[in-house]
Motif scaffolding. Sequence first.
Motif, short mmCIF file in Angstrom:
data_model
loop_
_atom_site.label_atom_id
_atom_site.label_comp_id
_atom_site.label_asym_id
_atom_site.label_seq_id
_atom_site.Cartn_x
_atom_site.Cartn_y
_atom_site.Cartn_z
N ARG A 7 4.28 -71.88 -25.54
CA ARG A 7 3.60 -70.63 -25.17
C ARG A 7 3.36 -70.56 -23.67
O ARG A 7 3.54 -69.52 -23.03
CB ARG A 7 2.29 -70.48 -25.93
CG ARG A 7 2.47 -70.19 -27.40
CD ARG A 7 1.18 -69.75 -28.09
NE ARG A 7 0.01 -70.53 -27.75
CZ ARG A 7 -0.47 -71.58 -28.43
NH1 ARG A 7 0.17 -71.97 -29.53
NH2 ARG A 7 -1.54 -72.21 -28.06
N THR A 8 2.94 -71.68 -23.08
CA THR A 8 2.68 -71.72 -21.64
C THR A 8 3.97 -71.52 -20.87
O THR A 8 4.00 -70.76 -19.89
CB THR A 8 2.03 -73.06 -21.25
OG1 THR A 8 0.82 -73.22 -22.00
CG2 THR A 8 1.73 -73.12 -19.76
N ARG A 10 6.67 -69.96 -21.90
CA ARG A 10 7.10 -68.56 -22.07
C ARG A 10 6.27 -67.62 -21.20
O ARG A 10 6.80 -66.67 -20.62
CB ARG A 10 6.99 -68.16 -23.54
CG ARG A 10 8.05 -68.81 -24.40
CD ARG A 10 7.90 -68.41 -25.85
NE ARG A 10 8.65 -69.33 -26.69
CZ ARG A 10 8.29 -69.73 -27.87
NH1 ARG A 10 7.17 -69.29 -28.42
NH2 ARG A 10 9.04 -70.57 -28.56
N ARG A 11 4.97 -67.89 -21.09
CA ARG A 11 4.12 -67.04 -20.25
C ARG A 11 4.50 -67.20 -18.79
O ARG A 11 4.55 -66.21 -18.04
CB ARG A 11 2.64 -67.40 -20.48
CG ARG A 11 1.69 -66.55 -19.67
CD ARG A 11 1.72 -65.09 -20.12
NE ARG A 11 0.89 -64.30 -19.26
CZ ARG A 11 1.29 -63.23 -18.58
NH1 ARG A 11 2.52 -62.78 -18.70
NH2 ARG A 11 0.47 -62.59 -17.79
N GLU A 14 7.49 -65.12 -18.21
CA GLU A 14 7.15 -63.70 -18.09
C GLU A 14 6.63 -63.38 -16.69
O GLU A 14 6.96 -62.35 -16.12
CB GLU A 14 6.07 -63.32 -19.11
CG GLU A 14 6.53 -63.31 -20.54
CD GLU A 14 5.37 -63.12 -21.51
OE1 GLU A 14 4.23 -62.84 -21.06
OE2 GLU A 14 5.60 -63.26 -22.73
N ILE A 15 5.81 -64.26 -16.16
CA ILE A 15 5.20 -64.03 -14.84
C ILE A 15 6.25 -64.08 -13.74
O ILE A 15 6.30 -63.20 -12.88
CB ILE A 15 4.08 -65.07 -14.59
CG1 ILE A 15 2.91 -64.79 -15.54
CG2 ILE A 15 3.63 -65.05 -13.14
CD1 ILE A 15 1.91 -65.92 -15.64
N VAL A 55 0.67 -69.97 -14.52
CA VAL A 55 -0.14 -69.07 -15.37
C VAL A 55 -1.54 -68.91 -14.80
O VAL A 55 -2.06 -67.79 -14.71
CB VAL A 55 -0.17 -69.59 -16.82
CG1 VAL A 55 -1.14 -68.78 -17.67
CG2 VAL A 55 1.23 -69.57 -17.43
N THR A 59 -3.27 -65.51 -13.42
CA THR A 59 -4.49 -65.04 -14.08
C THR A 59 -5.60 -64.84 -13.06
O THR A 59 -6.34 -63.86 -13.14
CB THR A 59 -4.93 -66.03 -15.18
OG1 THR A 59 -3.86 -66.18 -16.10
CG2 THR A 59 -6.16 -65.54 -15.90
#
Length: 95
Positions: A7-8, A10-11, A14-15, A55, A59
């Motif tokens: 998940r990390t 993939r995020r 995306e970023i 990430v 954020t």
Amino acid sequence: MPTVHARTLRRAAEIIADDKKLAEILGITPQVLALWKSSNRPFPQKVFLKAVDIVVAHTNRHPNPTQLVRRLILVALFDHSSSNSGHPSLSMYFL
């Protein structure tokens, strides 16, 4: 269910929005990146921590609007309570 690693990663993808660039930042090949993004297996901690850094940095630059509203309310409550009693009150910090 995807692991926190996947998940990390993939995020972070995306970023960055460019798998080739992300692979370069992480010090891996685009093929390995594609494999790890689609896998639920953990990968090296060094790579995971770099993805976490991406990430977290994103954020911090783009906080959730709900978090911003909560921060503004807390600041307003803190300022109001400070001006009335001369010292801050922490009793109103639960939203």
